[in-house]
Write a protein that holds these residues in place. Structure first.
Motif, PDB file in Angstrom:
ATOM      1  N   ILE A  96       0.822  -1.189  -0.035  1.00  0.00           N
ATOM      2  CA  ILE A  96       0.110  -0.149   0.285  1.00  0.00           C
ATOM      3  C   ILE A  96       0.904   1.360   0.095  1.00  0.00           C
ATOM      4  O   ILE A  96       1.946   1.440   0.605  1.00  0.00           O
ATOM      5  N   THR A 101      -4.989   4.092  -0.148  1.00  0.00           N
ATOM      6  CA  THR A 101      -5.595   2.960  -0.583  1.00  0.00           C
ATOM      7  C   THR A 101      -4.901   2.440  -1.850  1.00  0.00           C
ATOM      8  O   THR A 101      -5.421   1.656  -2.363  1.00  0.00           O
ATOM      9  N   LEU A 102      -4.098   2.892  -2.308  1.00  0.00           N
ATOM     10  CA  LEU A 102      -3.605   2.686  -3.531  1.00  0.00           C
ATOM     11  C   LEU A 102      -2.303   1.589  -3.474  1.00  0.00           C
ATOM     12  O   LEU A 102      -1.485   1.636  -2.727  1.00  0.00           O
ATOM     13  N   GLY A 103      -2.853   0.517  -4.063  1.00  0.00           N
ATOM     14  CA  GLY A 103      -1.712  -0.736  -4.236  1.00  0.00           C
ATOM     15  C   GLY A 103      -0.754  -0.458  -5.148  1.00  0.00           C
ATOM     16  O   GLY A 103      -1.061   0.020  -6.420  1.00  0.00           O
TER      17      GLY A 103
ATOM     18  N   GLY B  97      -9.176   1.976  -4.814  1.00  0.00           N
ATOM     19  CA  GLY B  97      -9.551   1.273  -3.397  1.00  0.00           C
ATOM     20  C   GLY B  97      -8.900   0.292  -2.779  1.00  0.00           C
ATOM     21  O   GLY B  97      -7.954  -0.388  -3.714  1.00  0.00           O
ATOM     22  N   TYR B  98      -9.098  -0.211  -1.720  1.00  0.00           N
ATOM     23  CA  TYR B  98      -8.238  -0.998  -0.901  1.00  0.00           C
ATOM     24  C   TYR B  98      -8.488  -2.568  -1.428  1.00  0.00           C
ATOM     25  O   TYR B  98      -7.442  -3.406  -1.543  1.00  0.00           O
TER      26      TYR B  98
END
Lengths: 117, 114
Positions: A96, A101-103, B97-98
């Motif tokens: 992360i 929340t950016l992967g 989003g997660y």
């Protein structure tokens, strides 16, 4: 930082035999793990992922992967290899970005799988 | 069907030229990524973007810049191409989003700088 290692640059297997492509990981927290495949002169295609739950994950084209927390491994497997499985395989782990929340993904160096007739 | 396209499959440029690599996705994804792929090194992240006009450096941003003026388009710019930038360049996108785990890749642009 998260990382994955693919200890084998090349894996050779005869058609019809089982195949394994190895991946080990290093993460802080829960691991989110992926396998991608790249056929010649093509982009990467998603094969499968482990997020949570069952340690044996099934994916596309008959592939599966086994998550082993104690050995920090996520090996890709197929019971019976096909010549058409010959390709470059990448293991990846998600991280992360800076509390957002950016992967983003960290990729291994890749393993060239050759299946001969 | 999910689609990420890249403007060129093969590109040959001269040292010192300014080079633009274009990537377009039709999935309304917020996140877009540029990687370079070199034998034995795997994929390395150059830049990524999580929204229009937003960008973040990846692991190897030196010598590159990016532009994202529209949600569907993410451009990689080599300000002054050098021979060590000869590589395969891959664009990818993912939803926000997660719980967005997978990235969707384009076919790649093989760039040769002479």
């Amino acid at each position: 930082a998260q990382s994955v290692a693919q200890p084998e640059d090349q894996v050779n297997v005869a058609e019809g035999n089982p195949l394994t492509v190895k991946c080990t990981y290093s993460v802080s927290g829960n691991p989110y793990l992926f396998w991608y495949v790249q056929y010649p002169n093509r982009g990467l295609q998603f094969l499968l992922k482990y997020i949570t739950g069952d340690n044996l994950v099934k994916g596309s084209y008959g592939f599966e992967a086994e998550f082993n927390k104690s050995q920090t491994s996520f090996h890709l497997k197929k019971p019976s290899a096909l010549v058409s499985d010959s390709a470059l395989y990448f293991c990846a782990v998600r991280d992360i970005y800076r509390g957002s929340t950016l992967g983003r993904l960290y990729f291994g160096r890749g393993t060239q799988l050759t299946v001969w007739p | 069907d999910v689609k990420v396209t890249q403007s060129s499959r093969y590109l040959v440029k001269r040292t010192g030229e300014k080079v633009f690599l274009e990537c377009v996705q039709d999935m309304d994804h917020e996140n877009m990524f540029w990687y370079r792929q070199d034998p034995g090194l795997g994929l390395r992240l150059i830049y990524f973007s999580y929204d229009v006009k937003m960008k973040e450096k990846g692991d190897i941003p030196e010598g590159y810049s990016v532009s994202r003026e529209k949600k569907e388009r993410f451009s990689l710019i080599l300000e002054s191409a050098s021979t060590n930038q000869t590589s395969m360049y891959l664009c990818a996108s993912s939803p926000p989003g997660y719980n967005s785990y997978e990235q969707y890749f384009g076919p790649g642009t093989r760039l040769t700088v002479t």
